[in-house]
Write a protein that holds these residues in place. Sequence first.
Motif, PDB file in Angstrom:
ATOM      1  N   THR A   1       6.626   7.437  12.078  1.00  0.00           N
ATOM      2  CA  THR A   1       6.735   6.063  12.583  1.00  0.00           C
ATOM      3  C   THR A   1       7.444   5.212  11.542  1.00  0.00           C
ATOM      4  OG1 THR A   1       4.572   5.428  11.667  1.00  0.00           O
ATOM      5  CG2 THR A   1       4.623   6.177  13.959  1.00  0.00           C
TER       6      THR A   1
ATOM      7  N   ILE B   1       6.388  -7.257   7.821  1.00  0.00           N
ATOM      8  CA  ILE B   1       5.489  -6.241   7.291  1.00  0.00           C
ATOM      9  C   ILE B   1       5.959  -4.885   7.828  1.00  0.00           C
ATOM     10  CG2 ILE B   1       3.110  -5.411   7.202  1.00  0.00           C
ATOM     11  CD1 ILE B   1       2.216  -8.298   7.766  1.00  0.00           C
TER      12      ILE B   1
ATOM     13  N   GLU C   1       3.387   0.880   3.017  1.00  0.00           N
ATOM     14  CA  GLU C   1       3.418  -0.438   3.653  1.00  0.00           C
ATOM     15  C   GLU C   1       3.971  -1.438   2.649  1.00  0.00           C
ATOM     16  OE1 GLU C   1       0.263  -3.807   5.109  1.00  0.00           O
ATOM     17  OE2 GLU C   1      -0.132  -1.752   5.779  1.00  0.00           O
TER      18      GLU C   1
ATOM     19  N   ASP D   1       6.287  -5.433   2.240  1.00  0.00           N
ATOM     20  CA  ASP D   1       6.768  -6.678   2.844  1.00  0.00           C
ATOM     21  C   ASP D   1       8.225  -6.913   2.468  1.00  0.00           C
ATOM     22  OD1 ASP D   1       4.211  -6.925   3.683  1.00  0.00           O
ATOM     23  OD2 ASP D   1       3.735  -8.743   2.543  1.00  0.00           O
TER      24      ASP D   1
ATOM     25  N   GLU E   1       5.803   5.879   7.871  1.00  0.00           N
ATOM     26  CA  GLU E   1       5.008   7.100   7.742  1.00  0.00           C
ATOM     27  C   GLU E   1       5.960   8.290   7.771  1.00  0.00           C
ATOM     28  OE1 GLU E   1       1.683   9.597  10.274  1.00  0.00           O
ATOM     29  OE2 GLU E   1       1.731   7.412  10.478  1.00  0.00           O
TER      30      GLU E   1
ATOM     31  N   ARG F   1      15.059  -0.622  10.142  1.00  0.00           N
ATOM     32  CA  ARG F   1      14.145   0.251  10.887  1.00  0.00           C
ATOM     33  C   ARG F   1      14.902   1.358  11.608  1.00  0.00           C
ATOM     34  NH1 ARG F   1      12.556   0.930  16.059  1.00  0.00           N
ATOM     35  NH2 ARG F   1      14.083  -0.622  16.727  1.00  0.00           N
TER      36      ARG F   1
ATOM     37  N   TYR G   1       7.879  -2.564  12.152  1.00  0.00           N
ATOM     38  CA  TYR G   1       7.643  -3.805  11.413  1.00  0.00           C
ATOM     39  C   TYR G   1       7.020  -4.835  12.344  1.00  0.00           C
ATOM     40  CZ  TYR G   1      11.916  -5.670  13.590  1.00  0.00           C
ATOM     41  OH  TYR G   1      12.862  -6.090  14.496  1.00  0.00           O
TER      42      TYR G   1
ATOM     43  N   ARG H   1       0.852  -1.198   0.000  1.00  0.00           N
ATOM     44  CA  ARG H   1       0.000   0.000   0.000  1.00  0.00           C
ATOM     45  C   ARG H   1       0.880   1.236   0.000  1.00  0.00           C
ATOM     46  NH1 ARG H   1      -1.621   2.958   4.327  1.00  0.00           N
ATOM     47  NH2 ARG H   1      -0.791   1.347   5.707  1.00  0.00           N
ATOM     48  N   GLU H   2       0.581   2.134  -0.921  1.00  0.00           N
ATOM     49  CA  GLU H   2       1.343   3.388  -0.997  1.00  0.00           C
ATOM     50  C   GLU H   2       0.375   4.557  -1.061  1.00  0.00           C
ATOM     51  OE1 GLU H   2       5.023   5.473  -3.488  1.00  0.00           O
ATOM     52  OE2 GLU H   2       4.163   3.567  -4.156  1.00  0.00           O
TER      53      GLU H   2
ATOM     54  N   ALA I   1       2.647   7.728   3.429  1.00  0.00           N
ATOM     55  CA  ALA I   1       2.673   6.422   4.109  1.00  0.00           C
ATOM     56  C   ALA I   1       2.956   5.310   3.100  1.00  0.00           C
ATOM     57  CB  ALA I   1       1.361   6.161   4.828  1.00  0.00           C
TER      58      ALA I   1
ATOM     59  N   SER J   1       5.834  -0.743   8.047  1.00  0.00           N
ATOM     60  CA  SER J   1       4.987   0.446   7.896  1.00  0.00           C
ATOM     61  C   SER J   1       5.868   1.674   8.098  1.00  0.00           C
ATOM     62  CB  SER J   1       3.852   0.447   8.918  1.00  0.00           C
ATOM     63  OG  SER J   1       2.987  -0.643   8.697  1.00  0.00           O
TER      64      SER J   1
END
Length: 300
Positions: A184, A261, A16, A18, A265, A31, A187, A9-10, A14, A263
């Motif tokens: 943020t 996964i 997301e 994998d 932001e 991270r 994962y 998801r883009e 933001a 994420s």
Amino acid sequence: QAFRVDVIREEEGALEFDMVGIDAAIANAFRRILLAEVPTMAVEKVFVYNNTSIVQDEILAHRLGLIPIRADPRLFEYRNQGDEEGTEIDTLQFQLKIKCSRNPQAAKESSDPNELYFNHKVYSKHMTWVPLGNQTDLFPDADFRPVHDDILIALLRPGQEIDVLMHCVKGIGKDHAKFSPVATASYRLLPDITLLQPIEDEAAEMLQKCFSPGVIEIQNIKGKKVARVANARLDTFSREVFRHESLKNLVRLARVRNHYIFSVESTGILPPDVLVSEAIKILMGKCQRFLNELDSVPME
């Protein structure tokens, strides 16, 4: 060898995605680099010429420092330690000059500050870029400004004013949180939910309520309601199912050990996909430096 990256998801600000086939240490290093080692531009020096607001100079400088600045850090160099002045290649200069006054047209019975006063709220939109040296020629199409125009900095009353000059420099979140490019960066491991035997009718409906919406779906098969795992990715691992004696032995919860996964932001300074690519470059540079160090060690 089986490593891959899948963008799920883009959105604006933001991302997301994998990361499959990596170790936990690499995922955590990635991270931490996003949080603390991808550089940005932020206010470092505040020169206060006049501040008659109720906000103390130190608090005002701190608030200004935390405002994200829309400026590509890749266009600038790090400022040399001990250099107080700054140059066009390592410094961005902003000015905030505003004074509150009464509105002579305001109704006498009004008590609303928005009607009574002009410029009584100081916002980040009042910060204006002041080019240093030949920055106008260096960045002819630049639009250096705060990411958000509506960040409230201070409240003023008639006669009060703020007149400050700010120097923005390039830095990393390891030195100060104001340089961190992400709001943020986290994962989690991909959930793995297995139904050990068919779960039907009332038990299926109860099972569906134990998980986040969309994880379990109920299908109608030969007149019976049968539960199946629709999307384990949506599960938050509440473990609610283990509170029910009739269900806890019918479900196995696990995680896929090498499927992360992520994420991310962004604070808006750079798009999240750019932040991810920059973090990968920094991680590759760290690996290369480590290999170079190993090569330089004399073998006995």
